[in-house]
Scaffold this motif. Structure first.
Motif, PDB file in Angstrom:
ATOM      1  N   TRP A   1       0.826  -1.210   0.000  1.00 34.10           N
ATOM      2  CA  TRP A   1       0.000   0.000   0.000  1.00 34.10           C
ATOM      3  C   TRP A   1       0.860   1.259   0.000  1.00 34.10           C
ATOM      4  CZ3 TRP A   1       0.162   4.015   3.347  1.00 34.10           C
ATOM      5  CH2 TRP A   1       0.767   3.810   4.605  1.00 34.10           C
TER       6      TRP A   1
ATOM      7  N   ASP B   1       0.808   4.152  -2.783  1.00 39.70           N
ATOM      8  CA  ASP B   1       0.532   5.539  -2.387  1.00 39.70           C
ATOM      9  C   ASP B   1       1.642   6.464  -2.877  1.00 39.70           C
ATOM     10  OD1 ASP B   1      -1.143   7.382  -1.227  1.00 39.70           O
ATOM     11  OD2 ASP B   1      -0.415   7.070   0.816  1.00 39.70           O
TER      12      ASP B   1
ATOM     13  N   ARG C   1      -3.355   6.404  -5.287  1.00 41.41           N
ATOM     14  CA  ARG C   1      -4.542   6.425  -4.432  1.00 41.41           C
ATOM     15  C   ARG C   1      -5.675   7.156  -5.155  1.00 41.41           C
ATOM     16  NH1 ARG C   1      -5.329   5.913   1.223  1.00 41.41           N
ATOM     17  NH2 ARG C   1      -3.056   5.740   1.503  1.00 41.41           N
TER      18      ARG C   1
ATOM     19  N   GLU D   1      -9.402   4.837  -1.905  1.00 40.09           N
ATOM     20  CA  GLU D   1      -8.795   5.965  -1.197  1.00 40.09           C
ATOM     21  C   GLU D   1      -8.580   5.641   0.279  1.00 40.09           C
ATOM     22  OE1 GLU D   1     -11.296   9.291  -1.980  1.00 40.09           O
ATOM     23  OE2 GLU D   1     -10.587   9.538  -4.038  1.00 40.09           O
TER      24      GLU D   1
ATOM     25  N   HIS E   1      -7.777   2.463   1.530  1.00 41.88           N
ATOM     26  CA  HIS E   1      -6.632   1.552   1.621  1.00 41.88           C
ATOM     27  C   HIS E   1      -6.218   1.234   0.193  1.00 41.88           C
ATOM     28  CE1 HIS E   1      -3.988  -1.756   2.391  1.00 41.88           C
ATOM     29  NE2 HIS E   1      -4.342  -1.913   3.653  1.00 41.88           N
ATOM     30  N   CYS E   2      -5.099   1.785  -0.237  1.00 42.60           N
ATOM     31  CA  CYS E   2      -4.806   1.743  -1.670  1.00 42.60           C
ATOM     32  C   CYS E   2      -4.195   0.432  -2.152  1.00 42.60           C
ATOM     33  CB  CYS E   2      -3.953   2.939  -2.102  1.00 42.60           C
ATOM     34  SG  CYS E   2      -2.490   3.234  -1.137  1.00 42.60           S
TER      35      CYS E   2
END
Length: 293
Positions: free
Chosen positions: A227, A231, A236, A247, A249-250
């Motif tokens: 993640w 990000d 994201r 948005e 938890h990418c």
């Protein structure tokens, strides 16, 4: 098709059975009545036809062209969790959810399998994929399992025979996990329940659980969190059609409404390209992508 005692459906829609709610139909969907029904069906089935097991459809993209051959879904006859007299082991069917495994262990005072509460799948799926979360994985608690091979042979296997690595096992293609035995440690049901509640609350706070998603999309590369790499690469909220990088938890992809499986998979590939360009790290898919494009 061979005669069965369970349910055998031609051109069965799979989208309603997977979390993304996308994808084409199965040529055939087989829901066996019991182990003997499954074994006899596979033994009589044309060896050239592919066979693929479907659990709860969480960590999965079924492509828009659908699934060739036979998709096997283990229903109620394979959804059970039984504790042993020793107070630390339990045997569960391949169609049993992680929540039921963890809850049965809690009620019996068996600690160490609380993390299975957070895995949105069935025993068959997370045994095959060495599922894990919160610092634990199936390899830590599995003793043995029973599988039905593609030719219908019923075969017991120990954990050492599964060749476990991170989110991977050496189970052969077409093998279907019908049973697994787990070992925990003696524990207090109240403390076990409290840990399960903590895990559930943490997941709810950090993951888009109420969305059409496939769960964790990419494996964590050695020394990295997927993640964080996503990000840092500016992904994201990235979209393609109705597919979106969450948005919240990418490392989760979402179907915002009418995304196709092709759009979801293409978005995932774009994320991989951007991460590779930004960090030099190649993300590996954790979500299974199956079927015809």
């Amino acid at each position: 098709m061979p005669q069965v005692r369970g349910r055998l459906t031609r051109s069965a829609p799979l989208a309603p059975l997977v979390w993304f709610k996308t994808g084409g139909p199965a040529d055939w969907l087989f829901e066996p009545a019991d182990v003997d029904d499954l074994s006899a069906f596979l033994a009589a089935l044309d060896p050239a036809l592919p066979v693929w097991p479907l659990g709860l459809g969480s960590n999965l993209i079924v492509r828009d062209g659908g699934m060739p051959g036979v998709t096997v879904r283990l229903g109620k006859p394979f959804a059970f969790a039984r504790t042993a007299d020793d107070g630390v082991t339990m045997t569960c069917g391949g169609g049993t959810s992680g929540i039921l495994v963890a809850s049965t262990a809690r009620d019996a005072g068996i600690a160490g399998v609380e993390f299975l509460r957070s895995i949105p799948g069935t025993v068959g799926g997370f045994v095959r994929m060495n599922g894990g979360a919160y610092g634990r994985e199936v390899a830590d608690v599995l003793i043995a399992c029973v599988v039905v091979l593609r030719d219908g042979t019923v075969k017991p296997m120990t954990v050492d025979q599964l060749g476990y690595t991170y989110r991977h096992s050496d189970l052969p293609d077409g093998a279907i996990v019908i049973e697994a035995t787990f070992r925990g440690t003696p524990g207090d049901p109240a403390a076990i329940g409290a840990e399960m509640d903590r895990i559930a609350a943490e997941r709810e706070a950090s993951q888009p659980l109420r969305s059409r998603t496939g769960g964790s999309t990419f494996k964590n590369p050695p020394g990295h969190k997927a993640w964080a790499l996503i990000d840092a690469a500016g992904c994201r909220g990235l979209t393609r059609g109705d597919a979106q990088v969450s948005e919240k938890h990418c490392n989760f992809l979402l179907n915002l409404g009418s995304a196709s499986s092709a759009e979801i998979e293409a978005l995932g590939e774009e994320v991989r390209e951007r991460v590779k360009a930004q960090s030099g790290v190649t993300l590996e898919w954790e979500i299974q992508r199956v079927g015809l494009k």
